[in-house]
Design an enzyme around this catalytic site. Structure first.
Site, short mmCIF file in Angstrom:
data_model
loop_
_atom_site.label_atom_id
_atom_site.label_comp_id
_atom_site.label_asym_id
_atom_site.label_seq_id
_atom_site.Cartn_x
_atom_site.Cartn_y
_atom_site.Cartn_z
N ASN A 109 0.88 -1.23 0.01
CA ASN A 109 0.15 -0.06 -0.10
C ASN A 109 1.02 1.43 -0.12
OD1 ASN A 109 -2.24 1.42 0.44
ND2 ASN A 109 -1.86 1.90 2.57
N HIS A 111 1.13 5.04 1.03
CA HIS A 111 0.28 6.31 1.91
C HIS A 111 1.15 7.75 1.91
CE1 HIS A 111 -2.28 7.72 5.17
NE2 HIS A 111 -1.18 8.14 5.49
N ASP A 143 -1.84 -4.91 5.83
CA ASP A 143 -2.42 -5.87 6.86
C ASP A 143 -3.72 -5.75 7.16
OD1 ASP A 143 -2.08 -3.65 8.66
OD2 ASP A 143 -0.63 -4.76 10.02
C1 GAR Z 1 -2.13 9.02 -3.41
O1 GAR Z 1 -1.74 10.30 -2.82
C2 GAR Z 1 -2.06 7.78 -2.03
O2 GAR Z 1 -0.95 8.14 -1.31
C3 GAR Z 1 -3.44 8.19 -1.50
O3 GAR Z 1 -4.19 8.35 -2.44
C4 GAR Z 1 -3.73 9.11 -3.52
C5 GAR Z 1 -3.94 8.74 -4.98
O4 GAR Z 1 -3.53 9.36 -5.94
N1 GAR Z 1 -3.85 6.99 -0.48
C6 GAR Z 1 -4.04 7.17 0.58
O5 GAR Z 1 -4.43 8.25 1.36
C7 GAR Z 1 -4.45 5.78 1.12
N2 GAR Z 1 -4.75 5.91 2.63
P1 GAR Z 1 -3.54 8.80 -7.48
O6 GAR Z 1 -4.98 8.17 -7.35
O7 GAR Z 1 -3.13 10.00 -8.21
O8 GAR Z 1 -2.54 7.69 -7.66
#
Ligand code: GAR
Length: 215
Positions: A109, A111, A143
């Site tokens: 994942n 973050h 996880d």
């Molecule tokens: C990213 O910044 C990723 O880190 C976040 O969503 C965005 C998706 O961007 N994920 C989370 O916050 C998960 N908790 P994208 O669709 O342009 O790749």
């Protein structure tokens, strides 16, 4: 070495999916994307997949009567497409034990903060509102709870005085677009070892064995 088959899960824009596609197309990542799975039918990332001739499907939570069935539907797509490594690239729902137990050490994942700080859906805004000087990006094994799995890679991003959320987000995304493909590269090269929560990165010619991703 056989190409690792990736299943990339998204919920929105898919800029990280694009970063993976670009890295593969540039010949810098020994992998192929077997399927893109979106939790939203209108995710822009589905367009990106189509533009590159990549197989994709929407698996939507409300079309399934409970979380277990939703996760089993995702698992079926992953297995039907012979996925080796599952990449949560902006996937905003919890992935269940149905998928995790079928893919031990093979679900990662992304973050947009330095975990364990600022978990959850608003990692960038939460860091900015808190007033930290440094935030960053984390790639970790998934996880069964949100944002708690063993950390594979992290990189920092400075928070500038008077940053807007958009300005900070731009810097965070730029770092994500490097870090996520790099973590995938290390995994497919068998250069990631995991001992409990501790993850180590092996040198290119290490005698030690990393996790096996392709079978
Ligand atoms: C990213 O910044 C990723 O880190 C976040 O969503 C965005 C998706 O961007 N994920 C989370 O916050 C998960 N908790 P994208 O669709 O342009 O790749």
């Amino acid at each position: 070495m056989p190409k690792a088959k990736l299943g990339v899960l998204i919920s929105g824009d898919g800029s990280n999916l694009q970063a993976i596609i670009d890295r593969i197309e540039a010949g810098r990542l020994n992998a192929e994307i077997s399927v893109v799975i979106s939790s939203k039918r209108d995710a822009y990332g589905l367009r990106r997949a189509a533009d590159h001739g990549i197989n994709s499907v929407a698996v939507v939570r409300k079309d399934h009567k409970n979380a277990e069935e939703f996760n089993l539907a995702i698992l079926k797509e992953l297995q039907d497409n012979q996925v080796d490594l599952v990449v949560l690239a902006g996937f905003m729902l919890l992935i269940g034990s149905e998928v995790l137990s079928a893919y031990p050490n093979r679900v990662i994942n992304l973050h947009p903060a330095l975990l364990p700080s600022f978990p959850g859906d608003n990692g960038i805004k939460d860091a900015l509102d808190y007033g930290v000087r440094i935030t960053g990006v984390t790639v970790h094994f998934a996880d069964k709870t949100f944002d708690t799995g063993p950390i594979i890679l992290q990189d920092f991003v400075p928070v500038h005085q008077n940053d807007s959320e958009e300005e900070l987000a731009k810097r965070v995304h730029k770092t994500e677009h490097e870090l996520l493909p790099r973590a995938i590269h290390l995994l497919v090269e068998g250069r990631i070892r995991r001992d409990g929560r501790k993850v180590s990165i092996l040198g290119r010619n290490s005698e030690q064995k990393g996790l096996k991703i392709t079978f």
